[in-house]
Design a protein around this motif. Structure first.
Motif, short mmCIF file in Angstrom:
data_model
loop_
_atom_site.label_atom_id
_atom_site.label_comp_id
_atom_site.label_asym_id
_atom_site.label_seq_id
_atom_site.Cartn_x
_atom_site.Cartn_y
_atom_site.Cartn_z
N ASP A 8 18.17 8.67 -23.67
CA ASP A 8 17.85 10.09 -23.55
C ASP A 8 17.39 10.52 -22.17
O ASP A 8 17.62 11.65 -21.75
N THR A 9 16.71 9.63 -21.48
CA THR A 9 16.14 9.95 -20.17
C THR A 9 15.93 8.65 -19.42
O THR A 9 15.69 7.61 -20.04
N PRO A 10 16.00 8.66 -18.08
CA PRO A 10 15.71 7.42 -17.35
C PRO A 10 14.23 7.03 -17.39
O PRO A 10 13.89 5.88 -17.13
N TRP A 46 8.55 14.94 -22.39
CA TRP A 46 9.84 15.40 -21.88
C TRP A 46 9.71 16.79 -21.25
O TRP A 46 8.96 17.65 -21.72
N SER A 47 10.49 17.01 -20.21
CA SER A 47 10.61 18.35 -19.63
C SER A 47 11.70 19.13 -20.36
O SER A 47 12.50 18.56 -21.11
N GLU A 48 11.76 20.43 -20.14
CA GLU A 48 12.82 21.24 -20.76
C GLU A 48 14.19 20.81 -20.24
O GLU A 48 15.18 20.85 -20.98
N PHE A 101 17.49 19.61 -22.41
CA PHE A 101 18.82 20.16 -22.18
C PHE A 101 19.83 19.03 -21.93
O PHE A 101 20.93 19.03 -22.51
N ASN A 102 19.49 18.09 -21.07
CA ASN A 102 20.40 16.98 -20.78
C ASN A 102 20.73 16.18 -22.03
O ASN A 102 21.87 15.73 -22.22
N TRP A 103 19.73 15.98 -22.88
CA TRP A 103 19.92 15.26 -24.14
C TRP A 103 20.91 15.98 -25.04
O TRP A 103 21.88 15.39 -25.52
N LEU A 104 20.70 17.27 -25.25
CA LEU A 104 21.60 18.06 -26.10
C LEU A 104 22.99 18.13 -25.50
O LEU A 104 24.01 18.04 -26.23
N TYR A 105 23.07 18.28 -24.19
CA TYR A 105 24.38 18.33 -23.51
C TYR A 105 25.15 17.02 -23.75
O TYR A 105 26.36 17.04 -23.99
N THR A 106 24.46 15.92 -23.68
CA THR A 106 25.10 14.62 -23.88
C THR A 106 25.56 14.44 -25.32
O THR A 106 26.67 13.95 -25.58
#
Length: 345
Positions: free
Chosen positions: A109-111, A120-122, A126-131
């Motif tokens: 989900d994140t590095p 988590w930041s917003e 967003f990056n999670w949902l985009y992926t």
């Protein structure tokens, strides 16, 4: 006083029993903060060689399987199914055997090696949902795969085996019975009432106004009337969004904000807790199992996310009956979460 509540969406019962909250050893002891030592974590940047080669990554630049990514997707090292398996079945006496065809992927989900999702930041949401959207859209192109399950296990009591934030995806060439039953119920409800069952639920929740945690323009978070787990929280689309595939970038930004507020409120109220996050993704393809409802999915279905805290142990009654005992009234849970949101603002 306990209550037996009926879950309209899932066609099942929940036993809401606040008295059970006071039984000895009911609430499991919260775990200590997990070690920040992640030198052997296979999901941390710089450890890309510890996983199979990546399928997808979200990055500003750089080569695959190198640091510099925002999210990263790899085959599950201990995969339950594999995309290389043949697409076939055979009769074994009175039984049917399918080869283990499917996709089993891990979304890192994140590095950042965060052990709590409220860090988590917003942008990370967003990056999670985009992926997740990217992987669903890609797997939809494989006509062999009919259903897809997106889920996040966080913590030991939610069956997670890695502390680094990650999500899993399993796509199959068959449709789970529970999915067929729920889709057919949604179609039957629409055929009888000419109204979407999810819209009916949201209308009732907004009318009651006792279980809503927060709302945005296009999404609503609430504790379901017949919550099967304490502090269970659902986030649903308020319009015609059917799947994570339908989310455009502004929607993902908005949904990420709702998710962040909801998760932050749960952490504020519960402390460090284990949980599952489940996405209600509809079938990807039309086949003999989905043909009775597939063409009607845009009318009968709505996109949603279910956040399930794993606070209490399951006993014999739950396993035998299929009815969960929830010791926290959903109305009380929603009230506490709204108070937590105010404290965080």
């Amino acid at each position: 006083m306990s209550e037996i509540r009926y879950d309209l969406l899932h066609d099942e019962y929940a036993l809401i029993a606040p008295e059970r909250l006071h039984r000895p050893d009911c609430y499991r002891t919260l775990r200590e903060e997990e070690s920040a030592d992640h030198r052997n974590c296979p999901f941390c940047p710089g450890h890309e060689a510890m996983t199979p080669p990546e399928i997808f990554s979200l990055r500003d630049g750089g080569d695959p399987n190198t640091p510099g990514w925002k999210t990263r997707v790899v085959p599950n090292l201990y995969k339950a199914v594999q995309i290389e398996a043949p697409w076939q079945s055979e009769e074994v006496g009175i039984y049917t055997l399918w080869e283990g065809l499917g996709a089993h992927e891990v979304i890192v989900d994140t590095p950042r090696h965060l052990t709590r999702m409220d860090g988590w930041s917003e942008n990370e949401y967003f990056n999670w949902l985009y992926t997740l959207r990217s992987r669903v859209n890609d797997l939809r192109n494989d006509i062999r795969l009919v259903t897809i399950s997106l889920f996040k296990n966080h913590g030991h009591y939610a069956a997670a085996t890695q502390t680094h934030p990650h999500t899993q995806l399993i796509a199959l060439p068959v449709v789970p019975k529970e999915t067929v039953v729920q889709m057919e119920r949604a179609k039957h409800y629409f055929d009888r009432r000419r109204h979407n069952i999810f819209e009916s639920v949201l209308h009732q929740e907004r009318s009651d106004a006792k279980r809503i945690v927060l709302e945005s323009d296009r999404f609503i978070a609430f504790c379901p009337y017949a919550s099967t787990f304490a502090f269970e929280t659902a986030i649903f689309s308020k319009n015609g969004i059917v799947s994570v595939s339908d989310l455009d970038e502004p929607m993902m930004r908005e949904l990420g904000g709702v998710l962040k507020q909801t998760i932050d409120a749960l952490y504020e109220e519960l402390g460090d807790f284990d949980f599952n996050i489940l996405f209600n993704t509809p079938p990807l393809q039309k086949n003999s199992e989905t043909e009775t409802f597939y063409d009607d999915i845009p009318h009968i279905w709505r996109f949603g996310i279910r956040i399930v805290p794993r606070l209490f142990r399951l006993g014999g009654f739950e396993l035998e009956s299929g009815i969960q005992i929830n010791p926290v009234l959903p109305e009380e849970a929603a009230s506490l979460l709204k108070t937590a949101l105010k404290a965080l603002s």
